[in-house]
Design an enzyme around this catalytic site. Structure first.
Site, PDB file in Angstrom:
ATOM      1  N   ARG A 192       0.833  -1.202   0.000  1.00 38.12           N
ATOM      2  CA  ARG A 192       0.000   0.000   0.000  1.00 38.12           C
ATOM      3  C   ARG A 192       0.874   1.261   0.000  1.00 38.12           C
ATOM      4  NH1 ARG A 192      -4.656   1.756   4.436  1.00 38.12           N
ATOM      5  NH2 ARG A 192      -5.076   3.807   3.532  1.00 38.12           N
ATOM      6  N   ASN A 216     -10.753  -3.853  -1.433  1.00 40.10           N
ATOM      7  CA  ASN A 216     -10.576  -2.831  -2.459  1.00 40.10           C
ATOM      8  C   ASN A 216      -9.633  -3.284  -3.579  1.00 40.10           C
ATOM      9  OD1 ASN A 216     -12.181  -0.626  -1.545  1.00 40.10           O
ATOM     10  ND2 ASN A 216     -10.719  -0.235   0.080  1.00 40.10           N
ATOM     11  N   CYS A 232     -19.236  -1.346   0.714  1.00 34.80           N
ATOM     12  CA  CYS A 232     -18.390  -0.213   1.085  1.00 34.80           C
ATOM     13  C   CYS A 232     -19.060   0.522   2.237  1.00 34.80           C
ATOM     14  CB  CYS A 232     -18.205   0.722  -0.119  1.00 34.80           C
ATOM     15  SG  CYS A 232     -17.152   2.152   0.199  1.00 34.80           S
ATOM     16  N   HIS A 241     -16.291   4.267  -4.666  1.00 33.61           N
ATOM     17  CA  HIS A 241     -15.368   5.383  -4.439  1.00 33.61           C
ATOM     18  C   HIS A 241     -15.484   6.466  -5.510  1.00 33.61           C
ATOM     19  CE1 HIS A 241     -12.486   3.108  -1.500  1.00 33.61           C
ATOM     20  NE2 HIS A 241     -13.760   3.110  -1.117  1.00 33.61           N
ATOM     21  N   TYR A 269     -13.749  10.574  -1.802  1.00 32.58           N
ATOM     22  CA  TYR A 269     -12.802  10.185  -2.858  1.00 32.58           C
ATOM     23  C   TYR A 269     -12.873  11.093  -4.079  1.00 32.58           C
ATOM     24  CZ  TYR A 269     -12.024   6.044  -0.067  1.00 32.58           C
ATOM     25  OH  TYR A 269     -11.679   5.210   0.967  1.00 32.58           O
TER      26      TYR A 269
END
Length: 421
Positions: free
Chosen positions: A90, A144, A164, A194, A244
């Site tokens: 990540r 995700n 989500c 998102h 987002y």
């Protein structure tokens, strides 16, 4: 009823356990299985999970294992919350795109594509193993990028729904602002995972009074601050975009912020170390307050509602889910995965009708849907050219030189996770 959590060693898991314990009348679990290859984390999380159940007098059995086939055998539902490559991957997703002046983020842009390429093959392998054991089990995906992963599952014929926590988070915040119970609010939530907008906030159900204008008038500054978006933008849009959307509406500003501050991955990694130390305390029998900063707020409530509706017709009859478009948004392909309000029950999900969508949002949704299609092809079949095409199509990239450079960077940073590289 048996439910299996793949990625059960996540520091998120106690949030989920707390919801299962508190909401046991909605989702009466007899057995909960936490499966994870990280035995050390699993032992800590599993111990806390059992203490939370005991504190709240839940009689369900909690099993921990690293054996996936054993874990999913006989499960009525399998919840996916895994992170291939962990926080180290990540952090890379959030870092290397910045050199091109592009947002570094784990669910959108180049970093989001990298996560999709690592994740889709692993998730499909898990789903195939679930189907061999119990083809009737539901797969609930919280992993995700949810839209791409859910599309991969549905395309492969699995009984899958994506989940989500953005919508339920908005519902809880708006209810507090209005002084009403969350169950009284119905969101006109439309978009892709998102990439969503609240185009209405209704009291009492899908046909109730729209109080969105009141929210923007009375609480616009607070909402804008939470989203880290300018208040004048919300006023001009007349809708509430998800957090987002800041990556699109204030892209260059976000890039500059990311270049000068600690990455979210580094923050989370430090938080996880502290949480795991807490989890090892045998006196701890509730989720610690620090967990609220980890992310995933109201995740447990959303998961319980969805699992209950799919398995026994309980929970809320209308929920925001990620599911096939199937004509709901006529400007998108039927097999696109959209995030909208749907009727949810044991037969699956049926999106509620949606009025005409403003071209300002429809155009971006169509663009990102096309990217997601190309991203899925790259995840399924590999190859540098497929990665390049996906990157070139993304509205946060879209330039030849950037796509070329980012393609090489993505492959270099993820080679150990890409079978074709």
């Amino acid at each position: 009823m048996k439910l299996t959590v793949v990625g059960g060693g996540s520091t998120y898991t106690p949030e989920l356990i707390d919801g299962f314990a508190r909401l046991r009348d909605t989702l009466p679990l007899e057995e909960l299985v936490l499966v994870d290859p990280a035995a050390d984390r699993l032992e800590l999380v599993g111990g806390l999970a059992r203490r939370i159940f005991a504190r709240q007098a839940h009689n369900g059995r909690i099993v921990t294992t690293s054996d996936l086939d054993r874990a999913v055998d006989g499960a009525d539902a399998v919840l996916l919350q895994l992170r291939v490559g962990g926080q180290a991957a990540r952090e890379q997703d959030e870092t290397w795109p910045l050199a091109c002046g592009c947002v570094g983020q784990e669910t959108t842009g180049a970093g989001g594509l990298a996560k999709a390429l690592r994740t889709v093959p692993v998730v499909l392998d898990i789903a195939d193993r679930v189907r061999r054991t119990n083809p009737d089990a539901w797969i609930i995906d919280f992993t995700n990028p949810v839209g791409i992963v859910t599309r991969a599952l549905l395309q492969a014929g699995h009984k899958a729904v994506g989940l989500c926590n953005v919508a339920i988070g908005f519902q809880r915040k708006f209810a507090a602002m209005l002084g009403v119970a969350p169950a009284e609010l119905h969101l006109d939530h439309v978009g892709l995972n998102h990439l969503t907008w609240e185009t209405g906030v209704r009291l009492g159900g899908p046909d109730g009074e729209d109080v969105l204008p009141k929210l923007l008038t009375d609480h616009g500054d607070t909402i804008a601050d939470d989203l880290r978006l300018p208040r004048p933008l919300l006023d001009r849009l007349g809708v509430i975009p998800s957090y987002y959307l800041r990556y699109y509406y204030t892209h260059d500003k976000v890039v500059e912020e990311m270049r000068t501050k600690l990455s979210r991955a580094a923050e989370v990694a430090a938080m996880e170390r502290e949480l795991l130390t807490m989890y090892g305390d045998p006196a701890l029998d509730e989720k610690p307050a620090l967990l609220a900063k980890r992310g995933g707020a109201y995740y447990s409530e959303a998961a319980v509602d969805l699992a209950a509706a799919l398995l026994n017709g309980g929970g809320n009859p209308y929920q925001v889910v990620n599911t096939h478009n199937s004509g709901t948004l006529p400007f998108l392909p039927d097999d696109a995965v959209i995030e909208v309000q749907a009727a949810v029950g044991p037969e699956g999900t049926t999106p509620l009708p949606i009025p005409s969508v403003d071209p300002l949002y429809a155009g971006l949704m169509a663009n990102v849907t096309a990217y997601e299609d190309l991203a899925l092809q790259a995840a399924l079949h590999g190859g540098r050219d497929r990665v390049f095409r996906a990157l070139l199509s993304h509205p946060l990239i879209g330039q030849y030189e950037y796509a070329e450079t980012l393609t090489d960077q993505l492959i270099a940073h993820n080679r150990e996770h890409l079978a074709w590289a």
